[in-house]
Design an enzyme around this catalytic site. Sequence first.
Site, PDB file in Angstrom:
ATOM      1  N   GLU A  48      -0.385  16.130 -10.262  1.00  0.00           N
ATOM      2  CA  GLU A  48      -0.030  15.813 -11.542  1.00  0.00           C
ATOM      3  C   GLU A  48      -1.441  15.477 -12.336  1.00  0.00           C
ATOM      4  O   GLU A  48      -2.253  14.414 -12.206  1.00  0.00           O
ATOM      5  CB  GLU A  48       0.817  14.766 -11.548  1.00  0.00           C
ATOM      6  CG  GLU A  48       2.096  14.899 -12.297  1.00  0.00           C
ATOM      7  CD  GLU A  48       2.732  13.804 -12.442  1.00  0.00           C
ATOM      8  OE1 GLU A  48       4.130  13.729 -12.110  1.00  0.00           O
ATOM      9  OE2 GLU A  48       2.404  12.615 -12.992  1.00  0.00           O
ATOM     10  N   ASP A  59       1.548   3.933 -20.607  1.00  0.00           N
ATOM     11  CA  ASP A  59       0.573   3.889 -19.569  1.00  0.00           C
ATOM     12  C   ASP A  59       0.158   2.229 -19.521  1.00  0.00           C
ATOM     13  O   ASP A  59      -0.029   1.734 -20.593  1.00  0.00           O
ATOM     14  CB  ASP A  59      -0.491   4.620 -19.538  1.00  0.00           C
ATOM     15  CG  ASP A  59      -0.174   5.995 -19.115  1.00  0.00           C
ATOM     16  OD1 ASP A  59       0.321   6.260 -17.743  1.00  0.00           O
ATOM     17  OD2 ASP A  59      -0.307   7.116 -19.744  1.00  0.00           O
ATOM     18  N   TYR A 174      11.516  13.734 -13.021  1.00  0.00           N
ATOM     19  CA  TYR A 174      10.656  12.690 -12.573  1.00  0.00           C
ATOM     20  C   TYR A 174      11.086  11.252 -12.948  1.00  0.00           C
ATOM     21  O   TYR A 174      11.501  11.252 -14.180  1.00  0.00           O
ATOM     22  CB  TYR A 174       9.488  12.687 -13.431  1.00  0.00           C
ATOM     23  CG  TYR A 174       8.020  11.899 -13.216  1.00  0.00           C
ATOM     24  CD1 TYR A 174       8.361  10.480 -12.883  1.00  0.00           C
ATOM     25  CD2 TYR A 174       6.829  12.240 -13.114  1.00  0.00           C
ATOM     26  CE1 TYR A 174       7.539   9.469 -12.655  1.00  0.00           C
ATOM     27  CE2 TYR A 174       5.952  11.528 -12.648  1.00  0.00           C
ATOM     28  CZ  TYR A 174       6.147  10.052 -12.289  1.00  0.00           C
ATOM     29  OH  TYR A 174       5.051   9.316 -12.167  1.00  0.00           O
TER      30      TYR A 174
END
Lengths: 259, 403
Positions: A48, A59, A174
Amino acid sequence: MNLRQALQRAREEKRSAFIPFVIAGDPNMATSEEIIARLERAGADLLELGVPFSDPVADGVTVQRAAERSLSAGTTLKGVLDLVKRLRARSVTMPICLFSYVNPVFKMGYENFIKAAKAAGANGALLVDLPPEAAETYCSLARKNDFETVFLTSPTTSEQRLRLIDACSTGFVYYVSREGVTGAQETLPQQLSDKLAALRQNLSNPLAVGFGISTPEHVKQLSGRVDGIVVGSALVKLIEENPANAPNAIAEKVRVLKG
Amino acid sequence: MKSKTNAKTWPDAKGYFGDYGGRYVPDTLMAPLIELEKAFEELSGKEAFWEEFATVLKTFVGRETPLQYARRLSEHLKGAKIYLKREDLAHTGAHKINNAIGQILVAKHMGKTRIIAETGAGQHGVATATAAAQYGLKCVVYMGADDMARQEMNVFRMRLLGAEVVAVNSGSRTLKDAVSEAMRDWVANIADTHYLLGSALGPHPYPRMVRDFQSVIGIEAREQILAAEKRLPDSIIACVGGGSNAIGIFSAFVGDEKTVLIGVEAGGTAIKPGQHAARFSGGTPGIFQGMKTYFLQNADGQAENTHSISAGLDYTAVGPEHSLLHDIKRAKYMSVSDDEAAAAFHLLARTEGIIPALESSHAIAMACKIAPKAGSTHLMIINLSGRGDKDIGIIQKYDGGKK
């Protein structure tokens, strides 16, 4: 082999594919290229590859700082695609999934991006802040160009949305393991294994899990219960700690994590 | 007081204002946004909710705010007849409190016990801390470390009101980074937390919800100008950071085609990357912090740094409804420089005895350009979005630097 096939093969072999995540161009392009080449030799099944963004809302601090390092080293989306091209030229064969915030891709143009990424040798992409509800145009262009799509799902996703996410994904789905941002954590959420098993039953796509997976114990705990395991911040942290030695440190870490 | 806005026209069911707005967020934020959208939809359909809002605005905020004829400013500029919508007289000194109260009521109905917010200049942080104290809710405010340094008094005010102020050290350490940090907190605490976003921007339903709460400004101003002048204004001028005070006053007049709507952005020191925050001068459409809108970005789609003498206008993106009003040419967007805003700050203080916020000074500066040429029959409203006590230190330093 593409993203989907790599994960399907892991499932057939009753193991989980190991999926490292790094930000392209962190700490600079040359070292980044070296890190990725070493990752494949250390046993990564799939990569990834993060495209740095100035305002990464999904994040935690570790990946944020990596993006800042990469951007100050001059990384652009085009530069990331050139990196993929160089990796393919030096025979890095593992499937590559680009992981980007949507704006750099939107700015390049969805079609331009898909064609350029495909030509460079990337297999697909996950655009973290482009939910399927807003991805109609992108998905149809990706399908037309045989470029794999990956969408996120999380602990709070409704049944109805999960079906949409599955229908829009062609590479894999995911699963974000927790309610939070990326970053290493001590323990995994309780019942994560059960949740993954239930999800696997319900999805037509292969399933990968990430966010917070950082120790060999975590990997062992989930191994075989999901098709792919993503480890990001635990690797990215090593680049921050010692940029010059990062290729060695990361390769070693992958060996430890894989057990 | 169910809002008389253009809610029927936009946004659409998916939160789009034409091509702008929408909901561009990671999956982890989808569930709380859908929950909020449903709660707001349900409440905004109830007369009782708007009555409750109106009561709190009256008894706690001190609404309605006056529409004042600015006689000496009008005489000084020798042109248009100028009125000021006095949002600076609302509790906490700016329009931000309207939205803070509205969202606190929504959060309370949703059973949330913890409020988080981002703030740039600190005005929204103060308004949120105030509303949270009034309703006994825990409050955490994220603020860029650089903004904390330049708006020290507001940091102290928030803490006095019982809020925890968290410094944000990532990115440019200003408002956009505080927004990102608040989003990160929300993702991790969605069960008990409401994210009280301070402007008409971000993912759906915020641009609509904030607009609806701020539309009280325009609804009042429209009634007041009709009572005072028996006609609608020829122009309305408001500053635009995220754009909530502007959309609040514009929304009641969007249907009045003869009323010219003017949004004023921060021209900073020059219209060059990193030196201003005029999205309609240097920006292009993109997807940023949950919405599609005009924002300041480089050729590779990375956010550019911004600058303004006014921390409240110092933001990379603009609310999506403004992007639509810009494209369909219903509103004009122009910018004034730091110098022009500072001069207007002094002018209003001396002509009217009102010290305006540096944000609002941008609107006054634009009026200074337009009013003299407009003629004496031209009727103008300036939205005076906040008072300038918070900016006295900045002006002092700025004037010192000019000598």
